[in-house]
Motif scaffolding. Structure first.
Motif, PDB file in Angstrom:
ATOM      1  N   TYR B  36       0.745  -1.371   0.042  1.00 44.29           N
ATOM      2  CA  TYR B  36       0.075   0.012  -0.059  1.00 44.29           C
ATOM      3  C   TYR B  36       0.940   1.194  -0.130  1.00 44.29           C
ATOM      4  O   TYR B  36       1.914   1.150   0.443  1.00 44.29           O
ATOM      5  CB  TYR B  36      -0.797   0.107   1.205  1.00 44.29           C
ATOM      6  N   GLN B  38       0.632   5.441   0.886  1.00 48.37           N
ATOM      7  CA  GLN B  38      -0.094   6.575   1.745  1.00 48.37           C
ATOM      8  C   GLN B  38       0.641   7.881   1.542  1.00 48.37           C
ATOM      9  O   GLN B  38       1.784   7.975   1.981  1.00 48.37           O
ATOM     10  CB  GLN B  38      -0.138   6.181   3.114  1.00 48.37           C
ATOM     11  N   GLN B  42      -4.007  11.338   3.791  1.00 46.60           N
ATOM     12  CA  GLN B  42      -4.820  10.450   3.034  1.00 46.60           C
ATOM     13  C   GLN B  42      -4.620   9.002   3.609  1.00 46.60           C
ATOM     14  O   GLN B  42      -3.873   8.745   4.274  1.00 46.60           O
ATOM     15  CB  GLN B  42      -4.392  10.294   1.518  1.00 46.60           C
ATOM     16  N   GLY B  43      -5.788   8.185   3.252  1.00 47.21           N
ATOM     17  CA  GLY B  43      -5.517   7.035   3.651  1.00 47.21           C
ATOM     18  C   GLY B  43      -5.023   6.176   2.633  1.00 47.21           C
ATOM     19  O   GLY B  43      -4.301   6.575   1.500  1.00 47.21           O
ATOM     20  N   PRO B  44      -4.547   4.964   3.144  1.00 47.47           N
ATOM     21  CA  PRO B  44      -3.398   3.974   2.519  1.00 47.47           C
ATOM     22  C   PRO B  44      -4.137   3.843   1.061  1.00 47.47           C
ATOM     23  O   PRO B  44      -5.391   3.414   0.875  1.00 47.47           O
ATOM     24  CB  PRO B  44      -3.403   2.832   3.074  1.00 47.47           C
ATOM     25  N   PHE B  46      -3.937   0.688  -2.494  1.00 50.70           N
ATOM     26  CA  PHE B  46      -3.423  -0.407  -2.934  1.00 50.70           C
ATOM     27  C   PHE B  46      -2.741  -0.054  -3.859  1.00 50.70           C
ATOM     28  O   PHE B  46      -2.985   0.628  -4.988  1.00 50.70           O
ATOM     29  CB  PHE B  46      -4.608  -1.362  -2.871  1.00 50.70           C
ATOM     30  N   GLN B  49      -0.386  -6.649  -5.511  1.00 50.05           N
ATOM     31  CA  GLN B  49      -0.523  -7.788  -4.591  1.00 50.05           C
ATOM     32  C   GLN B  49      -0.006  -8.896  -5.408  1.00 50.05           C
ATOM     33  O   GLN B  49      -0.112  -9.209  -6.625  1.00 50.05           O
ATOM     34  CB  GLN B  49      -1.874  -7.922  -4.079  1.00 50.05           C
ATOM     35  N   TYR B  87       3.698   0.710   2.566  1.00 48.72           N
ATOM     36  CA  TYR B  87       3.746  -0.391   3.376  1.00 48.72           C
ATOM     37  C   TYR B  87       3.560  -1.869   2.687  1.00 48.72           C
ATOM     38  O   TYR B  87       3.070  -1.974   1.752  1.00 48.72           O
ATOM     39  CB  TYR B  87       2.267  -0.241   4.138  1.00 48.72           C
ATOM     40  N   GLY B  95      -7.183 -10.525   3.713  1.00 49.07           N
ATOM     41  CA  GLY B  95      -6.919  -9.814   4.957  1.00 49.07           C
ATOM     42  C   GLY B  95      -6.996 -11.004   5.923  1.00 49.07           C
ATOM     43  O   GLY B  95      -7.431 -11.972   5.834  1.00 49.07           O
ATOM     44  N   LEU B 101      -6.630  -5.574   8.219  1.00 47.15           N
ATOM     45  CA  LEU B 101      -5.141  -5.445   7.725  1.00 47.15           C
ATOM     46  C   LEU B 101      -4.235  -5.269   8.773  1.00 47.15           C
ATOM     47  O   LEU B 101      -4.623  -4.359   9.720  1.00 47.15           O
ATOM     48  CB  LEU B 101      -5.111  -4.605   6.422  1.00 47.15           C
ATOM     49  N   PHE B 103      -0.814  -3.534   9.360  1.00 44.97           N
ATOM     50  CA  PHE B 103       0.366  -2.622   8.975  1.00 44.97           C
ATOM     51  C   PHE B 103       1.513  -2.689   9.852  1.00 44.97           C
ATOM     52  O   PHE B 103       1.364  -2.658  11.025  1.00 44.97           O
ATOM     53  CB  PHE B 103      -0.195  -1.251   9.045  1.00 44.97           C
ATOM     54  N   GLY B 104       2.557  -2.471   9.396  1.00 42.79           N
ATOM     55  CA  GLY B 104       3.939  -2.323  10.094  1.00 42.79           C
ATOM     56  C   GLY B 104       4.061  -0.726   9.971  1.00 42.79           C
ATOM     57  O   GLY B 104       3.276   0.279   9.917  1.00 42.79           O
ATOM     58  N   GLN B 105       5.237  -0.272  10.274  1.00 48.77           N
ATOM     59  CA  GLN B 105       5.747   1.170  10.310  1.00 48.77           C
ATOM     60  C   GLN B 105       5.995   1.479   8.889  1.00 48.77           C
ATOM     61  O   GLN B 105       5.719   2.899   8.807  1.00 48.77           O
ATOM     62  CB  GLN B 105       7.055   1.288  11.135  1.00 48.77           C
TER      63      GLN B 105
END
Lengths: 119, 113
Positions: B36, B38, B42-44, B46, B49, B87, B95, B101, B103-105
């Motif tokens: 993803y 970001q 704003q939101g993440p 896609f 994949q 991400y 998911g 989902l 998420f990491g850092q």
């Protein structure tokens, strides 16, 4: 359809006040999610709905937080007695499972979020 | 749940190819790898994949070695507008349980002129 809408975009509130955010998902999406994101971190899952049923809540969702999706369409997230630690971006997302009941990641759409600042 | 490790930040210049690698040593058989993007406020969103080998779309390529313990997101000829946080997520298609989902850092990519 313009995607997932969140309102307001920004909210500044005094500590101890209650706040409510609204999310309007993509109309044909039956799953709706709330996430919280603090500065420098990735989004963290809070809760999700399938239609009007709230199916899971994270441990992050304390008793001061409540979410609803009364008619299976829009959702609200309320925070009571806000604390400074509640300051974050609150993200809403929606998705639509395929015929097998699985939500495909590329069908997962996030809104732009509501940024909450508690002073 | 498979944990992911990726660089905290990367710098690049316009026109360069950027490769961001993500480690996921305990990836499960039914896990997919999803990236993803970001932008601030704003939101993440896609990007791409995949499950194994290579996947390419109009935005990026995703390279996954045979052991699937890592993956590399490749952004060709980046521009200033590619400055964002990226991400890497690993989990079942759709998911984790209920579709949530994890998420990491993320990796903060800064593209300079």
């Amino acid at each position: 359809d313009t995607g997932v809408s969140q309102d307001p975009r920004h909210k500044i509130t005094k500590r101890g006040q209650n706040v409510t955010f609204r999310c309007d998902p993509i109309s044909e999406h039956n799953r709706l999610y709330w996430y919280r994101q603090t500065l420098g971190q990735g989004p963290e899952f809070l809760t999700y709905f399938q239609n009007e049923a709230q199916l899971e809540k994270s441990r992050l969702l304390s008793d001061r937080f409540s979410a609803e999706r009364p008619k299976g369409s829009f959702s609200t997230l309320e925070i009571q007695r806000t604390e400074q630690g509640d300051s974050a971006m609150y993200l809403c997302a929606s998705s639509r499972p395929n015929r097998e009941g699985v939500s495909l990641n590329y069908g997962y759409t996030f809104g732009s979020g509501t940024r909450l600042t508690v002073v | 749940l498979a944990k992911t490790t990726q660089p905290i930040s990367m710098d690049s210049y316009e026109g360069q190819e950027v490769n961001i690698t993500c480690s996921h040593n305990n990836i499960a058989t039914n896990d997919y790898i999803t990236w993803y993007q970001q932008f601030p406020s704003q939101g993440p969103r896609f990007i791409i994949q995949g499950y194994k080998t290579k996947v390419t779309n109009e935005v990026a390529s995703l390279f996954i070695p045979a052991d699937r313990k890592s993956s590399t997101l490749s952004l060709p000829r980046v521009s200033l507008s590619d400055t964002a946080v990226y991400y890497c997520l690993v989990g079942p298609l759709g998911g984790n349980q209920g579709g949530k989902l994890i998420f990491g850092q993320g990796t903060e990519l800064s593209v300079k002129p």
